[in-house]
Enzyme design. Structure first.
Site, PDB file in Angstrom:
ATOM      1  N   PHE A  25       2.590 -42.372 -35.735  1.00 46.25           N
ATOM      2  CA  PHE A  25       3.602 -42.419 -34.683  1.00 46.25           C
ATOM      3  C   PHE A  25       2.953 -42.215 -33.310  1.00 46.25           C
ATOM      4  O   PHE A  25       3.278 -42.908 -32.348  1.00 46.25           O
ATOM      5  CB  PHE A  25       4.662 -41.342 -34.935  1.00 46.25           C
ATOM      6  CG  PHE A  25       5.896 -41.501 -34.108  1.00 46.25           C
ATOM      7  CD1 PHE A  25       6.995 -42.168 -34.601  1.00 46.25           C
ATOM      8  CD2 PHE A  25       5.964 -40.979 -32.829  1.00 46.25           C
ATOM      9  CE1 PHE A  25       8.147 -42.318 -33.844  1.00 46.25           C
ATOM     10  CE2 PHE A  25       7.106 -41.114 -32.052  1.00 46.25           C
ATOM     11  CZ  PHE A  25       8.201 -41.786 -32.565  1.00 46.25           C
ATOM     12  N   LEU A  28       1.175 -45.354 -32.286  1.00 42.98           N
ATOM     13  CA  LEU A  28       2.131 -46.376 -31.868  1.00 42.98           C
ATOM     14  C   LEU A  28       2.633 -46.084 -30.453  1.00 42.98           C
ATOM     15  O   LEU A  28       2.700 -46.985 -29.619  1.00 42.98           O
ATOM     16  CB  LEU A  28       3.314 -46.448 -32.835  1.00 42.98           C
ATOM     17  CG  LEU A  28       4.421 -47.423 -32.417  1.00 42.98           C
ATOM     18  CD1 LEU A  28       3.916 -48.857 -32.383  1.00 42.98           C
ATOM     19  CD2 LEU A  28       5.622 -47.286 -33.336  1.00 42.98           C
ATOM     20  N   HIS A  29       2.959 -44.836 -30.177  1.00 46.29           N
ATOM     21  CA  HIS A  29       3.417 -44.462 -28.837  1.00 46.29           C
ATOM     22  C   HIS A  29       2.373 -44.812 -27.780  1.00 46.29           C
ATOM     23  O   HIS A  29       2.693 -45.414 -26.761  1.00 46.29           O
ATOM     24  CB  HIS A  29       3.753 -42.972 -28.796  1.00 46.29           C
ATOM     25  CG  HIS A  29       4.008 -42.451 -27.416  1.00 46.29           C
ATOM     26  ND1 HIS A  29       5.015 -42.927 -26.608  1.00 46.29           N
ATOM     27  CD2 HIS A  29       3.370 -41.502 -26.699  1.00 46.29           C
ATOM     28  CE1 HIS A  29       4.991 -42.286 -25.452  1.00 46.29           C
ATOM     29  NE2 HIS A  29       3.999 -41.414 -25.485  1.00 46.29           N
ATOM     30  N   ARG A  30       1.122 -44.463 -28.044  1.00 46.54           N
ATOM     31  CA  ARG A  30       0.055 -44.785 -27.083  1.00 46.54           C
ATOM     32  C   ARG A  30      -0.066 -46.292 -26.882  1.00 46.54           C
ATOM     33  O   ARG A  30      -0.237 -46.765 -25.760  1.00 46.54           O
ATOM     34  CB  ARG A  30      -1.276 -44.191 -27.541  1.00 46.54           C
ATOM     35  CG  ARG A  30      -1.428 -42.732 -27.165  1.00 46.54           C
ATOM     36  CD  ARG A  30      -2.868 -42.250 -27.301  1.00 46.54           C
ATOM     37  NE  ARG A  30      -3.387 -42.278 -28.650  1.00 46.54           N
ATOM     38  CZ  ARG A  30      -3.211 -41.324 -29.554  1.00 46.54           C
ATOM     39  NH1 ARG A  30      -2.522 -40.256 -29.254  1.00 46.54           N
ATOM     40  NH2 ARG A  30      -3.723 -41.429 -30.751  1.00 46.54           N
ATOM     41  N   VAL A  33       2.713 -47.525 -24.676  1.00 50.00           N
ATOM     42  CA  VAL A  33       2.486 -47.129 -23.286  1.00 50.00           C
ATOM     43  C   VAL A  33       1.434 -48.038 -22.658  1.00 50.00           C
ATOM     44  O   VAL A  33       1.575 -48.487 -21.522  1.00 50.00           O
ATOM     45  CB  VAL A  33       2.065 -45.642 -23.191  1.00 50.00           C
ATOM     46  CG1 VAL A  33       1.536 -45.294 -21.807  1.00 50.00           C
ATOM     47  CG2 VAL A  33       3.232 -44.735 -23.561  1.00 50.00           C
TER      48      VAL A  33
END
Length: 187
Positions: A25, A28-30, A33
């Site tokens: 997770f 994926l967030h990085r 962004v």
């Protein structure tokens, strides 16, 4: 969002599934962004409130070219031994839809006092008297543990998936792949 990609966690004797989901997770967030042009949403097909957990599968939703573009990046670097990426596939017809959103508990009395004092233009001491009897709220939802890229602090991101509904709702997705209004296909 007419395509999806399932990413399945692989059993690992050294890491519990929750640790691997936290890492996946976070990566994926990085990636979202770093690539703000991509609109990718997510869901957890094995989401459960009892026992509480996100399961071992992360499902990404998006347009085919966006999912393919994400997969051409190195966002899964270091995770290849721990996950199995299935093929990008078309969403089945006649699916239901769910809302997958972040939920934040109002559990930090100190933070609530600071915000209330600022909002009402009063001292923190006066605001504290308003919140003295407040009991912190605890969420009983599945979550991922993340490290904030901006503040460098650890926090828990609680996730709530709604019950399936017939009609989709449109809206924006954030850099976590979550939305406060938009739904994703559920099948």
């Amino acid at each position: 969002m007419d395509y999806y990609l399932d990413i399945q966690l692989q059993p690992d004797p050294d890491f519990v599934p929750a640790m691997l989901m936290n890492a996946l997770f976070s990566k994926l967030h990085r990636a979202l962004v770093e690539h703000p042009q991509l609109t990718v949403a997510l869901s957890f097909p094995e989401y459960s409130l009892s026992p509480r957990g996100l399961g071992n599968c992360l499902r990404l939703h998006g347009k085919q070219h966006e999912l393919e573009s994400l997969q051409t990046t190195t966002w899964l670097k270091g995770m290849h031994d721990h996950v199995f990426c299935k093929e990008i596939q078309a969403i089945p017809s006649n699916t239901k839809h769910i809302l997958v959103k972040r939920v934040q508990a109002k559990s930090s009395v100190e933070r609530l006092v600071r915000r209330y004092a600022k909002r009402k233009n009063i001292s923190e001491k006066e605001a504290l008297s308003y919140y003295e009897k407040t009991q912190p709220k605890k969420l009983r939802l599945p979550f991922v543990n993340l490290n904030s890229q901006s503040s460098k602090q650890k926090f828990s991101l609680f996730i709530k998936q709604s019950k399936p509904q017939e009609k989709p709702q449109v809206g924006e997705f954030n850099r976590y792949g979550l939305s406060q209004a938009a739904t994703v296909p559920w099948f």
